[in-house]
Design a protein around this motif. Structure first.
Motif, PDB file in Angstrom:
ATOM      1  N   GLU A 112       0.856  -1.186   0.000  1.00 30.18           N
ATOM      2  CA  GLU A 112       0.000   0.000   0.000  1.00 30.18           C
ATOM      3  C   GLU A 112       0.890   1.234   0.000  1.00 30.18           C
ATOM      4  O   GLU A 112       1.822   1.341   0.801  1.00 30.18           O
ATOM      5  CB  GLU A 112      -0.885   0.020   1.235  1.00 30.18           C
ATOM      6  CG  GLU A 112      -2.020  -0.953   1.187  1.00 30.18           C
ATOM      7  CD  GLU A 112      -2.977  -0.781   2.348  1.00 30.18           C
ATOM      8  OE1 GLU A 112      -2.836   0.181   3.132  1.00 30.18           O
ATOM      9  OE2 GLU A 112      -3.861  -1.641   2.485  1.00 30.18           O
ATOM     10  N   SER A 113       0.604   2.151  -0.918  1.00 36.75           N
ATOM     11  CA  SER A 113       1.358   3.406  -0.978  1.00 36.75           C
ATOM     12  C   SER A 113       0.384   4.556  -1.167  1.00 36.75           C
ATOM     13  O   SER A 113      -0.794   4.334  -1.445  1.00 36.75           O
ATOM     14  CB  SER A 113       2.375   3.378  -2.116  1.00 36.75           C
ATOM     15  OG  SER A 113       1.762   3.671  -3.352  1.00 36.75           O
ATOM     16  N   ASP A 114       0.888   5.777  -1.047  1.00 39.51           N
ATOM     17  CA  ASP A 114       0.047   6.951  -1.257  1.00 39.51           C
ATOM     18  C   ASP A 114      -0.420   7.053  -2.709  1.00 39.51           C
ATOM     19  O   ASP A 114      -1.342   7.799  -3.004  1.00 39.51           O
ATOM     20  CB  ASP A 114       0.783   8.222  -0.822  1.00 39.51           C
ATOM     21  CG  ASP A 114       2.122   8.397  -1.514  1.00 39.51           C
ATOM     22  OD1 ASP A 114       2.740   7.385  -1.914  1.00 39.51           O
ATOM     23  OD2 ASP A 114       2.563   9.543  -1.646  1.00 39.51           O
ATOM     24  N   LYS A 115       0.182   6.303  -3.603  1.00 38.17           N
ATOM     25  CA  LYS A 115      -0.205   6.320  -5.017  1.00 38.17           C
ATOM     26  C   LYS A 115      -1.024   5.096  -5.401  1.00 38.17           C
ATOM     27  O   LYS A 115      -1.238   4.831  -6.570  1.00 38.17           O
ATOM     28  CB  LYS A 115       1.037   6.423  -5.887  1.00 38.17           C
ATOM     29  CG  LYS A 115       1.796   7.715  -5.659  1.00 38.17           C
ATOM     30  CD  LYS A 115       3.011   7.812  -6.533  1.00 38.17           C
ATOM     31  CE  LYS A 115       3.737   9.114  -6.238  1.00 38.17           C
ATOM     32  NZ  LYS A 115       4.880   9.322  -7.100  1.00 38.17           N
ATOM     33  N   GLY A 116      -1.419   4.293  -4.429  1.00 37.58           N
ATOM     34  CA  GLY A 116      -2.201   3.089  -4.698  1.00 37.58           C
ATOM     35  C   GLY A 116      -1.415   1.830  -4.374  1.00 37.58           C
ATOM     36  O   GLY A 116      -0.313   1.886  -3.819  1.00 37.58           O
TER      37      GLY A 116
END
Length: 184
Positions: A112-116
């Protein structure tokens, strides 16, 4: 992928280069460099105390000053970090599996990242084969999908999409995974 002992033995025996002698096409390392063609097969598992930082998007996924470098003929090292170095709350199990004839079955994780969601960016060997026990439960990371740094240097990804080697200025090839290397 082979799963029985005879198939594993055949897969291991199929490797042409095993680190005993650098092939003619290999680049000669300069002072302070290593040739991947001097690495052994089966691989060596070497502790490393350099700072490792890994980001997924803008936030840190892992940090450690303890890692294991997996040194295997023809490939840039893969780095494995202990479980406590990884923000495991950001990992999501993947259905993907692969089998290494030296390490065993790898299990993959999405991040999981801030970009999806970053698919299949991390892997681990929960039950490695004999000889690779030091990797049990540790995590490795694809530098093609994540921002990986070793000792402050940004890592370049190994070509080919399958291998997860970390290319730094200290490593010379050519590397398995580059075009035309499938026969290695």
């Amino acid at each position: 992928m082979p799963t029985d002992p005879d198939a594993l033995s055949r897969a291991r025996a199929a490797w042409r280069y095993r680190g005993q002698q650098r092939p003619d096409f290999a680049l000669a390392p300069a002072a302070g460099q290593e040739s991947v063609w001097d690495y052994p097969r089966p691989p060596a598992y070497v502790p490393d105390a350099r700072r490792v930082e890994i980001k997924a998007g803008a936030s840190r996924l892992a940090y450690s000053e303890t890692s294991l470098r997996v040194l295997e003929t023809g490939s840039p090292p893969s780095l494995y970090l202990p479980p406590e170095a990884v923000e495991r709350s950001r990992l999501r199990p993947s259905a993907r599996r692969s089998l290494c004839e030296w390490k065993g079955q790898a299990h993959y994780f999405h991040v999981e990242s801030d970009k999806g969601l970053i698919a299949d960016a991390v892997w681990s060997y929960p039950n490695p084969l004999a000889g690779a026990e030091s990797l049990a439960g540790w995590f490795a990371f694809y530098p093609a999908l994540l921002d990986c740094r070793l000792g402050g240097e940004r890592v370049r990804a190994q070509a080919g999409g399958f291998y997860g080697g970390w290319i730094t200025s200290e490593i010379v090839g050519p590397f398995k995974g580059d075009p035309g290397t499938a026969h290695w």
